[in-house]
Design an enzyme around this catalytic site. Structure first.
Site, PDB file in Angstrom:
ATOM      1  N   ASP A   1       0.840  -1.198   0.000  1.00 51.15           N
ATOM      2  CA  ASP A   1       0.000   0.000   0.000  1.00 51.15           C
ATOM      3  C   ASP A   1       0.874   1.247   0.000  1.00 51.15           C
ATOM      4  OD1 ASP A   1      -2.041  -1.714   0.140  1.00 51.15           O
ATOM      5  OD2 ASP A   1      -2.775  -1.101   2.128  1.00 51.15           O
TER       6      ASP A   1
ATOM      7  N   ASP B   1       0.869   4.222  -2.733  1.00 43.33           N
ATOM      8  CA  ASP B   1       0.599   5.616  -2.385  1.00 43.33           C
ATOM      9  C   ASP B   1       1.712   6.542  -2.874  1.00 43.33           C
ATOM     10  OD1 ASP B   1      -1.741   4.883  -1.260  1.00 43.33           O
ATOM     11  OD2 ASP B   1      -1.064   4.977   0.824  1.00 43.33           O
TER      12      ASP B   1
ATOM     13  N   SER C   1     -35.917  -3.211 -11.418  1.00 42.21           N
ATOM     14  CA  SER C   1     -35.547  -3.985 -10.249  1.00 42.21           C
ATOM     15  C   SER C   1     -35.882  -5.449 -10.566  1.00 42.21           C
ATOM     16  CB  SER C   1     -36.330  -3.466  -9.065  1.00 42.21           C
ATOM     17  OG  SER C   1     -35.914  -4.128  -7.913  1.00 42.21           O
ATOM     18  N   LEU C   2     -35.739  -6.327  -9.629  1.00 48.54           N
ATOM     19  CA  LEU C   2     -36.041  -7.744  -9.880  1.00 48.54           C
ATOM     20  C   LEU C   2     -37.140  -8.197  -8.940  1.00 48.54           C
ATOM     21  CD1 LEU C   2     -32.392  -9.125  -9.957  1.00 48.54           C
ATOM     22  CD2 LEU C   2     -33.914  -8.895 -11.920  1.00 48.54           C
TER      23      LEU C   2
ATOM     24  N   GLU D   1     -25.887 -15.582 -11.298  1.00 47.79           N
ATOM     25  CA  GLU D   1     -24.888 -14.687 -10.691  1.00 47.79           C
ATOM     26  C   GLU D   1     -25.202 -14.544  -9.220  1.00 47.79           C
ATOM     27  OE1 GLU D   1     -25.359 -10.916 -12.672  1.00 47.79           O
ATOM     28  OE2 GLU D   1     -25.395 -11.894 -14.630  1.00 47.79           O
TER      29      GLU D   1
ATOM     30  N   LYS E   1     -26.038 -12.459  -5.966  1.00 46.24           N
ATOM     31  CA  LYS E   1     -26.707 -11.185  -5.753  1.00 46.24           C
ATOM     32  C   LYS E   1     -25.954 -10.423  -4.674  1.00 46.24           C
ATOM     33  CE  LYS E   1     -31.379  -9.347  -5.261  1.00 46.24           C
ATOM     34  NZ  LYS E   1     -31.102  -8.248  -4.367  1.00 46.24           N
TER      35      LYS E   1
ATOM     36  N   ASP F   1     -25.150  -7.498  -2.106  1.00 43.49           N
ATOM     37  CA  ASP F   1     -26.014  -6.652  -1.291  1.00 43.49           C
ATOM     38  C   ASP F   1     -25.398  -5.257  -1.179  1.00 43.49           C
ATOM     39  OD1 ASP F   1     -28.267  -6.189   0.078  1.00 43.49           O
ATOM     40  OD2 ASP F   1     -27.652  -7.181   1.934  1.00 43.49           O
TER      41      ASP F   1
ATOM     42  N   ARG G   1     -29.815   4.676  -8.859  1.00 43.32           N
ATOM     43  CA  ARG G   1     -31.002   4.173  -9.536  1.00 43.32           C
ATOM     44  C   ARG G   1     -32.189   5.119  -9.332  1.00 43.32           C
ATOM     45  NH1 ARG G   1     -35.257   0.206 -10.076  1.00 43.32           N
ATOM     46  NH2 ARG G   1     -36.076   0.521  -8.004  1.00 43.32           N
TER      47      ARG G   1
ATOM     48  N   GLU H   1     -23.333  -2.939  -8.951  1.00 42.67           N
ATOM     49  CA  GLU H   1     -23.631  -2.698  -7.549  1.00 42.67           C
ATOM     50  C   GLU H   1     -22.397  -2.143  -6.848  1.00 42.67           C
ATOM     51  OE1 GLU H   1     -26.717  -3.587  -7.087  1.00 42.67           O
ATOM     52  OE2 GLU H   1     -27.040  -4.043  -4.964  1.00 42.67           O
TER      53      GLU H   1
ATOM     54  N   TYR I   1     -22.636  -5.893 -13.634  1.00 44.69           N
ATOM     55  CA  TYR I   1     -23.445  -7.015 -14.138  1.00 44.69           C
ATOM     56  C   TYR I   1     -24.268  -6.664 -15.367  1.00 44.69           C
ATOM     57  CZ  TYR I   1     -26.650  -4.752 -10.771  1.00 44.69           C
ATOM     58  OH  TYR I   1     -27.383  -3.857 -10.056  1.00 44.69           O
TER      59      TYR I   1
ATOM     60  N   LYS J   1     -33.758 -15.379  -3.240  1.00 46.51           N
ATOM     61  CA  LYS J   1     -33.147 -14.884  -1.999  1.00 46.51           C
ATOM     62  C   LYS J   1     -32.983 -16.030  -1.004  1.00 46.51           C
ATOM     63  CE  LYS J   1     -34.108 -10.521  -0.943  1.00 46.51           C
ATOM     64  NZ  LYS J   1     -33.381  -9.320  -0.629  1.00 46.51           N
TER      65      LYS J   1
ATOM     66  N   CYS K   1     -30.470   3.852  37.142  1.00 50.37           N
ATOM     67  CA  CYS K   1     -29.215   3.501  36.467  1.00 50.37           C
ATOM     68  C   CYS K   1     -28.514   2.372  37.222  1.00 50.37           C
ATOM     69  CB  CYS K   1     -28.310   4.723  36.393  1.00 50.37           C
ATOM     70  SG  CYS K   1     -26.682   4.345  35.724  1.00 50.37           S
TER      71      CYS K   1
ATOM     72  N   CYS L   1     -25.225   4.038  38.830  1.00 45.62           N
ATOM     73  CA  CYS L   1     -25.159   5.108  39.822  1.00 45.62           C
ATOM     74  C   CYS L   1     -26.483   5.314  40.564  1.00 45.62           C
ATOM     75  CB  CYS L   1     -24.709   6.414  39.175  1.00 45.62           C
ATOM     76  SG  CYS L   1     -25.919   7.131  38.065  1.00 45.62           S
TER      77      CYS L   1
ATOM     78  N   CYS M   1     -29.455   7.496  31.486  1.00 43.51           N
ATOM     79  CA  CYS M   1     -29.120   7.993  32.814  1.00 43.51           C
ATOM     80  C   CYS M   1     -28.762   9.470  32.686  1.00 43.51           C
ATOM     81  CB  CYS M   1     -27.931   7.196  33.359  1.00 43.51           C
ATOM     82  SG  CYS M   1     -27.176   7.987  34.798  1.00 43.51           S
TER      83      CYS M   1
ATOM     84  N   CYS N   1     -22.063   9.935  36.808  1.00 40.39           N
ATOM     85  CA  CYS N   1     -22.240   8.486  36.606  1.00 40.39           C
ATOM     86  C   CYS N   1     -20.904   7.844  36.202  1.00 40.39           C
ATOM     87  CB  CYS N   1     -23.293   8.218  35.538  1.00 40.39           C
ATOM     88  SG  CYS N   1     -23.500   6.474  35.175  1.00 40.39           S
TER      89      CYS N   1
HETATM   90  S1  IVH Z   1     -29.586  -7.356 -12.402  1.00 36.61           S
HETATM   91  C1  IVH Z   1     -33.079  -5.861 -14.684  1.00 36.61           C
HETATM   92  N1  IVH Z   1     -27.651  -8.674 -11.154  1.00 36.61           N
HETATM   93  O1  IVH Z   1     -30.482  -6.444  -6.827  1.00 36.61           O
HETATM   94  C2  IVH Z   1     -31.844  -6.269 -14.004  1.00 36.61           C
HETATM   95  N2  IVH Z   1     -28.946  -7.103  -9.932  1.00 36.61           N
HETATM   96  O2  IVH Z   1     -33.320  -6.799  -6.311  1.00 36.61           O
HETATM   97  C3  IVH Z   1     -31.672  -5.632 -12.708  1.00 36.61           C
HETATM   98  N3  IVH Z   1     -28.260  -6.836  -7.596  1.00 36.61           N
HETATM   99  O3  IVH Z   1     -31.533  -3.451  -8.362  1.00 36.61           O
HETATM  100  C4  IVH Z   1     -30.498  -5.918 -11.930  1.00 36.61           C
HETATM  101  N4  IVH Z   1     -26.599  -8.276  -7.650  1.00 36.61           N
HETATM  102  O4  IVH Z   1     -29.284  -3.521  -7.091  1.00 36.61           O
HETATM  103  C5  IVH Z   1     -28.640  -7.754 -11.057  1.00 36.61           C
HETATM  104  N5  IVH Z   1     -25.901  -9.850 -10.186  1.00 36.61           N
HETATM  105  C6  IVH Z   1     -26.879  -8.940 -10.091  1.00 36.61           C
HETATM  106  C7  IVH Z   1     -27.159  -8.264  -8.884  1.00 36.61           C
HETATM  107  C8  IVH Z   1     -28.208  -7.348  -8.844  1.00 36.61           C
HETATM  108  C9  IVH Z   1     -27.271  -7.419  -6.915  1.00 36.61           C
HETATM  109  C10 IVH Z   1     -29.235  -5.862  -7.031  1.00 36.61           C
HETATM  110  C11 IVH Z   1     -29.490  -4.646  -7.909  1.00 36.61           C
HETATM  111  C12 IVH Z   1     -30.953  -4.724  -8.251  1.00 36.61           C
HETATM  112  C13 IVH Z   1     -31.485  -5.497  -7.089  1.00 36.61           C
HETATM  113  C14 IVH Z   1     -32.808  -6.158  -7.417  1.00 36.61           C
END
Ligand code: IVH
Length: 674
Positions: free
Chosen positions: A35, A39, A84-85, A118, A120, A122, A141, A184, A234, A321, A415, A418, A433, A439
């Protein structure tokens, strides 16, 4: 001084080196440089760019260190909606989705249903726009149609390339060449924990996702840079549309320098999908970041548009999920802790149990209401859960298995430290407290905070010693620490001469620490390391900070009304005045430098752009001076730019400013304004 031609060459070389090592570190996870050495390279580049400001380009790795302040993030329109999914939680539902998609495909005359699985991640979804290969925009988004322009913050994320390699001469050929990458932004567990450590207990993030979302919206990009966020890509659009498949697009993304998570797989049949899901249910706990499921996408991207979407989610993709990991255990007891701010926190003492790869024996119950809500009794069987959160929590009681010796939790009305009657303000969930001056638990908490690593870093002042110092009434606040004498210390348990001398030396050394650390060490509610840093740059002396009004404080980047009020409340306490006097007598750093005067705010709300070289300041310093005085420094000219400071040999931005009628000033005029 070097001439510009050789500087250009060296800069190009340094950038290449840095990008290469960046990629080794962030994409391939095979760093070759320490590192420190990394730097050093970056510093060299920054120094050279300061000497030759015209050679700074928007894709230079130096741009990643941040420094710009964005007061309000402009709203931007997405090229196409960011969908979204829909989620499923069972394999049965997933099968249903799969069969539904099969029917739709058959209607289109398609019989091959390859899916890409893939992980997912977080985190927080963002869209990146590259024009002619240069990153020009990063956006959240938002509602799917429009999001916030957070480009300055996005640029600080090392795993996001600022410039894409031009393989097929794609960018050179077409003026409009525009590539969109979606993915993400996330935080590794390790970086998340480090961040939380530097925050006051009352403001810690519950999980890496919240931390990421909060960090992306910070006004000060230099602070964003410190948070070490990562990015996984992705989605790719506008690169290679002929053989459009998700699998190949992920490969393309990798070639372009993105991290894709590595662990995706092409699945030909439903069975392959189920195997992938099962495999990762176990393995995901070993990853350095959090994943909460699996995303399945139809591989053939040419069909995506045809299949379309419902109001929120596409018909060609779905998220599976994982159920949260749970375990059953016994609640042995509930203890009540008193924090340094007086907050009472009930903590469940549990029979140790293995959950998602680690042993759990304690879990916070947050506040008294939570005990009521759960209906929990001592000796109960309870279910604990680890979902997105790093720290597991008690989610329910197994009432059917309540033992005959179950006892009600004795919620204290005074407390536990005290004996002072506890108070609970209407607007808050926690009891506290009110005996803040006397305290012992609060005094100990404040001392330990003062001495902690991110604060004054007084290594020899541990818990056992603080307990004694407070019990014997030798110390009431951190100011008293500096009055301690060797003979007094020697007499303490487990102390001896050597340890006493070590402590005194550590205290002596702490006088050399920065003013910014001291601000954090004071232990003002809601003031963590980052806030302390902002305060230190806006108010370079404690006396200036003490005089600041709530309204003034709320104009400092990333400081809202709640924090502003908390700061004012703190300084209005008589005990604090006494405490600060002691610190002053002890010779602690009560200002940033020799400059004790309060800085004026005469750049309040003004955006400033620098072009050309300044004789008396480097860019960084000049920017700091503007920011300190309430202004904002930007990198490009628009009609909204407040003023352009033109040094010698100004660049094209000067011409543009003149054309747009933006006020242009010389270095002398700028200095006068300061
Ligand atoms: S695809 C239409 N791929 O999950 C396709 N999303 O619950 C939309 N996310 O909004 C997204 N890993 O923020 C995709 N491998 C992945 C993902 C992913 C995480 C998130 C993303 C999306 C949310 C949907």
């Amino acid at each position: 001084m070097r001439d510009i031609t050789s500087a250009r060459e060296i800069i190009a070389h340094l950038r290449k080196e840095i990008e290469h090592h960046n990629s080794l570190y962030y994409i391939e996870a095979k760093p070759e440089l320490s590192d420190y050495d990394f730097d050093r390279l970056l510093e060299k580049l920054i120094t050279l760019e300061r000497q030759f400001p015209d050679l700074v380009t928007p894709d230079s790795p130096s741009q990643r260190v941040g420094g710009t302040i964005t007061r309000v993030f402009p709203t931007v329109q997405h090229r196409e909606p960011m969908l979204s999914l829909s989620n499923t939680y069972s394999f049965g539902d997933l099968e249903e989705f799969y069969n539904r998609l099969k029917k739709l495909l058959v209607l289109e005359g398609v019989h091959k249903q390859d899916m890409v699985a893939e992980l997912k991640f977080d985190g927080v979804a963002v869209s990146l726009l590259y024009r002619k290969g240069i990153l020009v925009r990063g956006a959240t988004r938002g509602d799917g149609f429009q999001g916030d322009d957070i480009t300055a913050n996005i640029k600080t994320i090392q795993a996001i390339p600022l410039r894409l390699p031009d393989f097929g001469n794609l960018f050179a050929e077409s003026e409009e060449s525009e590539i969109e990458v979606r993915g993400e932004v996330f935080m590794r567990k390790e970086d998340f924990e480090q961040l939380n450590e530097s925050r006051p207990e009352e403001d810690r993030f519950a999980n890496p996702r919240n931390a990421t979302a909060g960090s992306l919206k910070l006004q000060d990009s230099a602070e964003v840079a410190r948070r070490n966020m990562s990015f996984v890509a992705y989605f790719l659009k506008g690169y290679d549309e002929e053989d459009a498949s998700q699998f190949l697009r992920l490969r393309h993304l990798e070639k372009l320098g993105f991290y894709t998570g590595d662990n995706y797989r092409l699945c030909h049949e439903l069975q392959d999908i189920s195997r992938f899901i099962q495999e990762w249910d176990e393995k995901r706990w070993k990853l350095p970041y959090e994943t909460d499921g699996v995303v399945l996408k139809l591989n053939d991207a040419r069909l995506w548009e045809k299949l379309g979407a419902t109001s929120k989610s596409p018909r060609w993709a779905i998220a599976y999920k994982y159920p949260a990991q749970q375990a059953k255990t016994v609640l042995h007891d509930v203890v009540f802790q008193v924090g340094r701010l007086g907050t009472i926190t009930p903590v469940a003492q549990l029979e140790p149990v293995l959950l998602a790869g680690s042993t759990v024996s304690r879990s916070t119950l947050h506040n008294f209401d939570e005990i009521q809500r759960l209906g929990i009794m001592v000796h109960d069987r309870v279910i604990i859960e680890k979902s997105g959160e790093v720290i597991p929590k008690v989610i329910s009681v197994v009432f059917d298995e309540r033992p005959s010796d179950a006892e009600a939790v004795q919620v204290p009305s005074v407390c536990p430290e005290c004996g002072t009657p506890l108070e609970k303000p209407e607007s808050e969930v926690s009891s506290y407290c009110p005996n803040e001056d006397e305290c012992p638990a609060q005094i100990r908490g404040r001392l330990l905070h003062f001495a902690s690593r991110d604060a004054m870093d007084i290594k020899n002042l541990g818990k056992a010693l603080v307990d004694q110092l407070v019990n014997l009434k030798l110390v009431k606040d951190a100011g008293d620490l500096y009055l301690l004498q060797e003979p007094q210390l020697e007499r303490l348990k487990r102390m001896g001469r050597q340890s006493a001398q070590n402590l005194l030396r550590a205290l002596e050394e702490s006088r050399q620490k920065s003013y910014e650390r001291l601000l954090y060490a004071l232990g003002i509610r809601h003031v963590g390391r980052a806030t302390a840093r902002e305060l230190a740059s806006a108010y370079p002396s404690l006396s200036a900070l003490r005089q600041a009004s709530e309204v003034e404080l709320a104009t400092v980047p990333d400081i809202g009304p709640v924090v502003a009020k908390s700061i004012c409340d703190f300084f209005s306490k008589p005990s604090v005045s006494e405490f600060l006097e002691k610190l002053e007598t002890a010779g602690l750093p009560l200002n940033a430098s020799e400059r004790k005067e309060q800085v004026n705010r005469n750049f309040e709300g003004i955006t400033v752009l620098f072009t050309g070289g300044l004789d008396r300041y480097d860019r960084q310093k000049a920017s700091e001076l503007v920011i300190e005085r309430g202004g904002r420094v930007v990198g490009s000219v628009s009609k909204k730019t407040g003023m352009v400071v033109a040094g010698h040999d100004p660049g094209s931005k000067f011409d543009k400013a003149v054309k747009l009628g933006v006020r242009v000033v010389s270095e002398d005029e700028f200095e006068a304004m300061l």
